[in-house]
Design a protein around this motif. Structure first.
Motif, PDB file in Angstrom:
ATOM      1  N   SER A 216      -4.174  -4.441   2.317  1.00  0.00           N
ATOM      2  CA  SER A 216      -4.816  -3.228   1.802  1.00  0.00           C
ATOM      3  C   SER A 216      -3.878  -2.023   1.747  1.00  0.00           C
ATOM      4  O   SER A 216      -4.231  -0.982   1.190  1.00  0.00           O
ATOM      5  CB  SER A 216      -6.017  -2.860   2.683  1.00  0.00           C
ATOM      6  OG  SER A 216      -5.602  -2.584   4.020  1.00  0.00           O
ATOM      7  N   ASN A 217      -2.661  -2.157   2.304  1.00  0.00           N
ATOM      8  CA  ASN A 217      -1.733  -1.023   2.377  1.00  0.00           C
ATOM      9  C   ASN A 217      -0.919  -0.920   1.082  1.00  0.00           C
ATOM     10  O   ASN A 217       0.267  -1.247   1.032  1.00  0.00           O
ATOM     11  CB  ASN A 217      -0.819  -1.169   3.587  1.00  0.00           C
ATOM     12  CG  ASN A 217      -0.025   0.095   3.889  1.00  0.00           C
ATOM     13  OD1 ASN A 217      -0.027   1.039   3.102  1.00  0.00           O
ATOM     14  ND2 ASN A 217       0.642   0.111   5.027  1.00  0.00           N
ATOM     15  N   SER A 218      -1.574  -0.452   0.040  1.00  0.00           N
ATOM     16  CA  SER A 218      -0.953  -0.423  -1.293  1.00  0.00           C
ATOM     17  C   SER A 218       0.259   0.497  -1.366  1.00  0.00           C
ATOM     18  O   SER A 218       1.206   0.228  -2.110  1.00  0.00           O
ATOM     19  CB  SER A 218      -1.993  -0.001  -2.336  1.00  0.00           C
ATOM     20  OG  SER A 218      -2.541   1.265  -2.029  1.00  0.00           O
TER      21      SER A 218
ATOM     22  N   THR B 280       3.876  -0.981  -2.538  1.00  0.00           N
ATOM     23  CA  THR B 280       4.572  -0.406  -3.695  1.00  0.00           C
ATOM     24  C   THR B 280       5.990   0.010  -3.328  1.00  0.00           C
ATOM     25  O   THR B 280       6.935  -0.227  -4.084  1.00  0.00           O
ATOM     26  CB  THR B 280       3.796   0.808  -4.237  1.00  0.00           C
ATOM     27  OG1 THR B 280       2.494   0.377  -4.671  1.00  0.00           O
ATOM     28  CG2 THR B 280       4.525   1.447  -5.414  1.00  0.00           C
ATOM     29  N   MET B 281       6.152   0.631  -2.156  1.00  0.00           N
ATOM     30  CA  MET B 281       7.482   1.066  -1.719  1.00  0.00           C
ATOM     31  C   MET B 281       8.415  -0.126  -1.549  1.00  0.00           C
ATOM     32  O   MET B 281       9.560  -0.111  -2.020  1.00  0.00           O
ATOM     33  CB  MET B 281       7.379   1.833  -0.400  1.00  0.00           C
ATOM     34  CG  MET B 281       8.731   2.330   0.114  1.00  0.00           C
ATOM     35  SD  MET B 281       8.686   3.009   1.801  1.00  0.00           S
ATOM     36  CE  MET B 281       8.632   1.489   2.763  1.00  0.00           C
TER      37      MET B 281
ATOM     38  N   GLU C 238       0.650 -15.057   1.311  1.00  0.00           N
ATOM     39  CA  GLU C 238      -0.434 -14.329   1.973  1.00  0.00           C
ATOM     40  C   GLU C 238      -0.844 -15.109   3.214  1.00  0.00           C
ATOM     41  O   GLU C 238      -0.997 -16.331   3.172  1.00  0.00           O
ATOM     42  CB  GLU C 238      -1.620 -14.170   1.025  1.00  0.00           C
ATOM     43  CG  GLU C 238      -2.749 -13.327   1.602  1.00  0.00           C
ATOM     44  CD  GLU C 238      -3.839 -13.014   0.590  1.00  0.00           C
ATOM     45  OE1 GLU C 238      -4.903 -12.483   0.991  1.00  0.00           O
ATOM     46  OE2 GLU C 238      -3.636 -13.310  -0.605  1.00  0.00           O
ATOM     47  N   ILE C 239      -1.019 -14.405   4.328  1.00  0.00           N
ATOM     48  CA  ILE C 239      -1.326 -15.043   5.601  1.00  0.00           C
ATOM     49  C   ILE C 239      -2.760 -14.729   6.002  1.00  0.00           C
ATOM     50  O   ILE C 239      -3.152 -13.555   6.068  1.00  0.00           O
ATOM     51  CB  ILE C 239      -0.353 -14.562   6.694  1.00  0.00           C
ATOM     52  CG1 ILE C 239       1.086 -14.816   6.238  1.00  0.00           C
ATOM     53  CG2 ILE C 239      -0.621 -15.275   8.012  1.00  0.00           C
ATOM     54  CD1 ILE C 239       2.107 -14.005   6.960  1.00  0.00           C
ATOM     55  N   ASP C 240      -3.515 -15.763   6.261  1.00  0.00           N
ATOM     56  CA  ASP C 240      -4.928 -15.620   6.567  1.00  0.00           C
ATOM     57  C   ASP C 240      -5.161 -14.837   7.859  1.00  0.00           C
ATOM     58  O   ASP C 240      -4.662 -15.212   8.918  1.00  0.00           O
ATOM     59  CB  ASP C 240      -5.561 -17.007   6.683  1.00  0.00           C
ATOM     60  CG  ASP C 240      -7.068 -16.944   6.861  1.00  0.00           C
ATOM     61  OD1 ASP C 240      -7.723 -16.176   6.130  1.00  0.00           O
ATOM     62  OD2 ASP C 240      -7.581 -17.669   7.737  1.00  0.00           O
ATOM     63  N   ARG C 241      -5.876 -13.723   7.756  1.00  0.00           N
ATOM     64  CA  ARG C 241      -6.287 -12.902   8.894  1.00  0.00           C
ATOM     65  C   ARG C 241      -5.143 -12.623   9.875  1.00  0.00           C
ATOM     66  O   ARG C 241      -5.303 -12.681  11.101  1.00  0.00           O
ATOM     67  CB  ARG C 241      -7.461 -13.562   9.624  1.00  0.00           C
ATOM     68  CG  ARG C 241      -8.694 -13.721   8.743  1.00  0.00           C
ATOM     69  CD  ARG C 241      -9.851 -14.369   9.464  1.00  0.00           C
ATOM     70  NE  ARG C 241     -10.379 -13.479  10.505  1.00  0.00           N
ATOM     71  CZ  ARG C 241     -11.257 -12.495  10.289  1.00  0.00           C
ATOM     72  NH1 ARG C 241     -11.700 -12.264   9.055  1.00  0.00           N
ATOM     73  NH2 ARG C 241     -11.692 -11.764  11.280  1.00  0.00           N
ATOM     74  N   TYR C 242      -4.008 -12.290   9.340  1.00  0.00           N
ATOM     75  CA  TYR C 242      -2.842 -11.992  10.184  1.00  0.00           C
ATOM     76  C   TYR C 242      -3.099 -10.773  11.063  1.00  0.00           C
ATOM     77  O   TYR C 242      -2.614 -10.677  12.186  1.00  0.00           O
ATOM     78  CB  TYR C 242      -1.615 -11.755   9.288  1.00  0.00           C
ATOM     79  CG  TYR C 242      -0.353 -11.443  10.058  1.00  0.00           C
ATOM     80  CD1 TYR C 242       0.338 -12.463  10.709  1.00  0.00           C
ATOM     81  CD2 TYR C 242       0.143 -10.144  10.145  1.00  0.00           C
ATOM     82  CE1 TYR C 242       1.492 -12.192  11.418  1.00  0.00           C
ATOM     83  CE2 TYR C 242       1.288  -9.869  10.858  1.00  0.00           C
ATOM     84  CZ  TYR C 242       1.966 -10.893  11.493  1.00  0.00           C
ATOM     85  OH  TYR C 242       3.104 -10.610  12.204  1.00  0.00           O
ATOM     86  N   TYR C 243      -3.852  -9.827  10.545  1.00  0.00           N
ATOM     87  CA  TYR C 243      -4.190  -8.617  11.301  1.00  0.00           C
ATOM     88  C   TYR C 243      -5.606  -8.688  11.865  1.00  0.00           C
ATOM     89  O   TYR C 243      -6.286  -7.676  11.984  1.00  0.00           O
ATOM     90  CB  TYR C 243      -4.046  -7.386  10.403  1.00  0.00           C
ATOM     91  CG  TYR C 243      -2.611  -7.106  10.010  1.00  0.00           C
ATOM     92  CD1 TYR C 243      -1.749  -6.446  10.872  1.00  0.00           C
ATOM     93  CD2 TYR C 243      -2.130  -7.520   8.772  1.00  0.00           C
ATOM     94  CE1 TYR C 243      -0.434  -6.198  10.516  1.00  0.00           C
ATOM     95  CE2 TYR C 243      -0.812  -7.273   8.402  1.00  0.00           C
ATOM     96  CZ  TYR C 243       0.030  -6.605   9.284  1.00  0.00           C
ATOM     97  OH  TYR C 243       1.331  -6.367   8.933  1.00  0.00           O
ATOM     98  N   SER C 244      -6.063  -9.879  12.210  1.00  0.00           N
ATOM     99  CA  SER C 244      -7.393 -10.134  12.771  1.00  0.00           C
ATOM    100  C   SER C 244      -8.500  -9.862  11.763  1.00  0.00           C
ATOM    101  O   SER C 244      -9.232 -10.755  11.354  1.00  0.00           O
ATOM    102  CB  SER C 244      -7.625  -9.301  14.042  1.00  0.00           C
ATOM    103  OG  SER C 244      -6.719  -9.674  15.047  1.00  0.00           O
TER     104      SER C 244
ATOM    105  N   LEU D 218       0.459  -9.748   4.079  1.00  0.00           N
ATOM    106  CA  LEU D 218       1.388 -10.247   3.071  1.00  0.00           C
ATOM    107  C   LEU D 218       2.772 -10.370   3.694  1.00  0.00           C
ATOM    108  O   LEU D 218       3.244  -9.455   4.374  1.00  0.00           O
ATOM    109  CB  LEU D 218       1.447  -9.298   1.869  1.00  0.00           C
ATOM    110  CG  LEU D 218       0.148  -9.048   1.115  1.00  0.00           C
ATOM    111  CD1 LEU D 218       0.404  -8.106  -0.059  1.00  0.00           C
ATOM    112  CD2 LEU D 218      -0.482 -10.345   0.634  1.00  0.00           C
ATOM    113  N   ASP D 219       3.412 -11.499   3.479  1.00  0.00           N
ATOM    114  CA  ASP D 219       4.788 -11.724   3.901  1.00  0.00           C
ATOM    115  C   ASP D 219       5.661 -11.379   2.706  1.00  0.00           C
ATOM    116  O   ASP D 219       5.628 -12.062   1.687  1.00  0.00           O
ATOM    117  CB  ASP D 219       4.957 -13.189   4.314  1.00  0.00           C
ATOM    118  CG  ASP D 219       6.368 -13.520   4.789  1.00  0.00           C
ATOM    119  OD1 ASP D 219       7.241 -12.640   4.730  1.00  0.00           O
ATOM    120  OD2 ASP D 219       6.581 -14.672   5.214  1.00  0.00           O
TER     121      ASP D 219
END
Length: 197
Positions: A124-126, A130-131, A142-148, A153-154
């Motif tokens: 969600s950290n667009s 972008t940066m 994409e990693i499933d529930r990496y942040y709980s 995103l890797d």
């Protein structure tokens, strides 16, 4: 004004006393905060990857970066991993984040001879995504529930050891984090490196 603020900064190795001076940065809701043991591990094992930027006259923390080298040379996944890079709100948009990332890439490419640099970011950290894309990073998986509570995103950027950018070829399926941790298990001995500043 932007260039002046950037020039009036001093980047050096993070030291244990800095743990008491970086609240201005860590209060940001998108900055992951860890326990003291976690930070001291980075200080002792990867000092060349743990950096802090300060305003020299005010001695205020402007930002910091924490990274490490990990993976496997045999599997060609020996790489620099950015665990945290963040800049205090009043010092953003002057290029400090890019400056810190450039140092990570230099150490990974020239000192550790890694194939790529990677980092994880909330899906969600667009703004951050972008940066990183502007800096040449691509979404590798994409990693499933990496942040709980949400997926991560890797993102990767290939270094000179990977001229064909094979390490950037994306994986389409959403990855289980347990698979990722097993993949990144080191087969290289930990060594002390003191190559920056």
């Amino acid at each position: 004004k932007k260039n002046f603020k950037k020039q009036m900064s001093n980047t050096s190795r993070f030291n244990v006393n800095d743990l008491f001076k970086y609240n201005i940065v860590n209060l940001d809701p998108l900055t992951e905060t860890y326990d003291v043991k976690y930070y001291t591990k980075y200080l002792t094992q990867w000092p060349d990857y743990f950096l802090i930027t300060k305003a020299p006259h005010e001695k205020k923390t402007m930002g910091y970066m924490m990274a490490k080298v990990e993976g496997s040379k045999k599997k060609k996944i020996w790489h620099g991993h950015v665990s945290a890079v963040t800049v205090a709100p009043q010092y953003r948009r002057i290029g400090l984040g890019v400056q810190l990332m450039n140092i990570v890439e230099h150490v990974t490419d020239k000192i550790h001879k890694g194939w790529f640099v990677d980092l994880f970011v909330r899906a969600s950290n667009s703004v951050a995504i972008t940066m990183y894309k502007k800096m040449g990073y691509v979404v590798y998986r994409e990693i499933d529930r990496y942040y709980s509570e949400e997926n991560g995103l890797d993102m990767r950027r290939a270094m000179s050891r990977d001229p064909n950018k094979e390490s950037e070829i994306p994986i389409k399926e959403i990855v289980d984090p347990r698979t990722m941790y097993k993949e990144y298990k080191n087969d290289e001995p930990n060594r002390f490196h003191g190559c920056f500043i």
